[in-house]
Design a protein around this motif. Structure first.
Motif, short mmCIF file in Angstrom:
data_model
loop_
_atom_site.label_atom_id
_atom_site.label_comp_id
_atom_site.label_asym_id
_atom_site.label_seq_id
_atom_site.Cartn_x
_atom_site.Cartn_y
_atom_site.Cartn_z
N ARG A 143 31.08 -60.75 -28.83
CA ARG A 143 32.49 -61.07 -28.95
C ARG A 143 32.72 -62.54 -29.28
O ARG A 143 33.86 -62.99 -29.30
N SER A 155 28.12 -56.32 -31.92
CA SER A 155 28.85 -56.06 -30.68
C SER A 155 29.25 -57.33 -29.94
O SER A 155 30.04 -57.27 -29.01
N ARG A 166 35.70 -45.18 -31.36
CA ARG A 166 35.36 -45.53 -29.98
C ARG A 166 35.61 -47.00 -29.71
O ARG A 166 36.12 -47.38 -28.65
N SER A 167 35.28 -47.85 -30.66
CA SER A 167 35.49 -49.28 -30.49
C SER A 167 36.97 -49.60 -30.39
O SER A 167 37.38 -50.45 -29.60
N SER A 168 37.81 -48.91 -31.15
CA SER A 168 39.24 -49.16 -31.11
C SER A 168 39.83 -48.73 -29.77
O SER A 168 40.72 -49.40 -29.24
N VAL A 212 36.11 -53.87 -39.44
CA VAL A 212 35.45 -52.74 -38.81
C VAL A 212 36.01 -51.43 -39.35
O VAL A 212 35.32 -50.44 -39.44
N SER A 254 33.73 -46.45 -34.99
CA SER A 254 34.92 -47.27 -35.16
C SER A 254 36.05 -46.81 -34.25
O SER A 254 36.76 -47.61 -33.66
N GLU A 287 39.34 -56.45 -36.93
CA GLU A 287 39.58 -55.01 -36.85
C GLU A 287 39.66 -54.39 -38.24
O GLU A 287 39.20 -53.28 -38.46
N LYS A 301 38.34 -48.72 -26.86
CA LYS A 301 37.87 -49.56 -25.77
C LYS A 301 38.55 -50.91 -25.72
O LYS A 301 38.53 -51.59 -24.71
N LYS A 302 39.18 -51.36 -26.79
CA LYS A 302 39.78 -52.70 -26.85
C LYS A 302 41.12 -52.71 -26.12
O LYS A 302 41.95 -51.82 -26.32
#
Length: 391
Positions: free
Chosen positions: A287, A285, A212-214, A234, A210, A231, A216-217
Motif C-alpha cells: 500500500r 499488494s 475482491r480487492s474492491s 486495477v 479485482s 483503482e 475489501k477497501k
C-alpha cells in the motif's frame, strides 16, 4: 506430318477444354492472372516490410514471412501448364507450397499457445536458432513427403492442373492427405481453442481478484485510491492515470517513466513480457505510494501487451480460417466424387477458390495489423516516389 501429329497430341494432352466450361474458362483465366499479380505483389510487400521495418522483425513474424514465401511460390507457378517436365515440376512445387503453408500455420498457432501458456518453453524452442531449424524442417518435410511422387504427377483435364491422381501411389497419397489436411489443420484448430480457453480463464481470474480487492477497501481509502488513479489501473484502464500518479509520488518518477513507456510497445514487446496480468496484480499488494504506482504502471503495460497479443492472435486465426475456406471445398469434392460424376465446372470453381489463399493473407495483415498496414503504406509511398522520379 509425324511432327505435326506429335505436336497436336502434346497440345491435346495439356488441354482442359470441354463444352461444359467454354464460358467459365475465360473467368478462370482472368482469376488466375489476378491471383498471380495480386499475390506476387502482396507477398513481396510482406517480405519487404519485414526486411525494412525494425518493429516487424520479431521471432513470430519470421513465421509470417515463411508463409508469405510459400504463397509467393504458389503464385509464381500458378500459370504453368504445358510440357511433361514442367508438369512434374509444377505438381511437386504446388503440393510443396501447400504442405509448407499447413506446417507454418501449425507453427504459428503452436507458437502463440506456447507464448501464452509456457513462456519459458517459447524462449527455448522459438529462439533464433530454433526458428531457423523449424523453417528448414518444414521445407524439408514437404519435399521429402511429395518428392517420391515425382513420376506420378500428370495433367488432370477435369481439374485443369498437374497433380497426382487417385490411382497414383494410392495408399501413400491418402496418408499424406490425411496427415496434412486433417491432422495438420486439426492441430491448428486445437491450438487456437487452447489459446481461447487460456485467455478466458486468465481474464476471469483477474476479474475475480479485482472484485475482491474492491470489496475489501474502506470507503475513504477507495475514494483516495480513485483520486490517485490506482483503482482505475486495477480495473484495467490504462489511459492518463500515470501522469497523476507521477505527481502524487515524485520519488518514483524513474520507475513510472520506465514502466509507462512500455504501454506503446508492439507485438515485439509482447514476446519479451514474462508475467501474466494476474501475476502483476498479485505482486502489487503493498500500500506504499511508490509500490502502488509501480504496480499500476506494470499493470498498464500488461494490459496493453495482452490487447496486442489478442489482436495478433485474431489475425492468425483469420489466416487459418481463410486457408480452410479456400481449400476445404476443393478437398471435399475430390473425396466425395469418387466416381467422377460431378460436373467439371464445379471442380474448376473450387479450384479457383483454392487459388485465392495465396493472395488474401497480405490483405488480412493490412486490415488486422497496424504495423503491417503502416509498413505497406511506407512501401507504397516509396514506390510512388521512385516512379515519379523516373518520369
Amino acid at each position: 506430318m509425324l511432327m505435326n501429329h506429335t505436336n497436336l497430341t502434346e497440345d491435346d494432352l495439356f488441354s482442359c477444354y470441354s463444352p461444359s466450361v467454354i464460358g467459365y474458362r475465360y473467368f478462370a483465366v482472368l482469376c488466375g492472372c489476378a491471383v498471380t499479380v495480386i499475390g506476387t505483389v502482396g507477398n513481396l510487400m510482406t517480405i519487404l516490410a519485414f526486411t525494412i521495418n525494425s518493429q516487424l522483425r520479431t521471432r513470430f513474424n519470421v513465421l509470417i514471412v515463411n508463409l508469405a514465401l510459400a504463397d509467393l511460390l504458389y503464385c509464381t507457378i500458378l500459370q504453368w501448364r504445358s510440357g511433361q517436365l514442367w508438369c512434374k515440376i509444377f505438381g511437386l512445387l504446388l503440393l510443396l507450397s501447400n504442405s509448407v503453408s499447413i506446417i507454418t500455420l501449425c507453427l504459428i498457432a503452436g507458437s502463440r499457445y506456447v507464448m501464452v501458456a509456457k513462456r519459458a518453453v517459447f524462449d527455448r524452442v522459438f529462439s533464433d536458432l530454433g526458428l531457423s531449424l523449424l523453417i528448414i524442417s518444414a521445407w524439408t518435410l514437404g519435399l521429402a513427403s511429395f518428392g517420391p511422387l515425382w513420376h506420378g504427377y500428370v495433367f488432370v483435364p477435369k481439374l485443369c492442373v498437374c497433380t497426382m491422381t487417385r490411382t497414383t501411389y494410392h495408399p501413400y497419397s491418402i496418408i499424406l492427405l490425411l496427415f496434412y489436411f486433417f491432422v495438420g489443420l486439426g492441430c491448428v484448430g486445437t491450438f487456437y481453442f487452447l489459446i481461447y480457453r487460456h485467455i478466458r480463464i486468465s481474464s476471469q481470474a483477474l476479474l475475480r481478484f479485482s472484485r475482491r480487492s474492491s470489496r475489501k477497501k474502506p470507503a475513504s481509502s477507495a475514494q483516495n485510491t480513485n483520486d490517485s488513479g490506482v483503482e482505475s489501473s486495477v480495473a484495467n484502464t490504462c489511459s492518463c492515470e500515470i501522469s497523476s500518479q507521477a505527481e502524487l509520488a515524485k520519488n518514483t518518477v524513474e520507475i513510472n517513466s520506465e514502466k509507462s513507456s512500455q504501454c506503446t510497445h508492439s507485438s515485439a514487446t509482447a514476446e519479451s513480457t514474462t508475467k501474466t496480468p494476474l501475476e502483476i496484480v498479485i505482486t502489487s499488494s503493498s500500500r506504499t505510494p511508490a509500490r502502488i504506482n509501480a504496480a499500476s504502471s506494470s499493470h498498464c503495460t500488461a494490459s496493453g501487451d495482452d490487447k496486442e497479443m489478442k489482436h495478433v492472435t485474431r489475425m492468425c486465426l483469420a489466416v487459418f480460417l481463410g486457408f480452410v475456406f479456400c481449400f476445404v471445398p476443393f478437398l471435399l469434392i475430390n473425396i466425395a466424387d469418387e466416381h467422377n460424376r460431378a460436373p467439371q465446372v464445379l471442380y474448376m470453381i473450387f479450384r479457383n477458390l483454392s487459388w485465392l489463399n495465396s493472395c488474401i493473407n497480405p490483405v488480412l495483415y493490412a486490415v488486422m495489423n497496424r504495423q503491417f498496414r503502416q509498413a505497406y503504406h511506407v512501401l507504397h509511398c516509396q514506390l510512388f516516389l521512385c516512379l515519379s522520379g523516373s518520369v
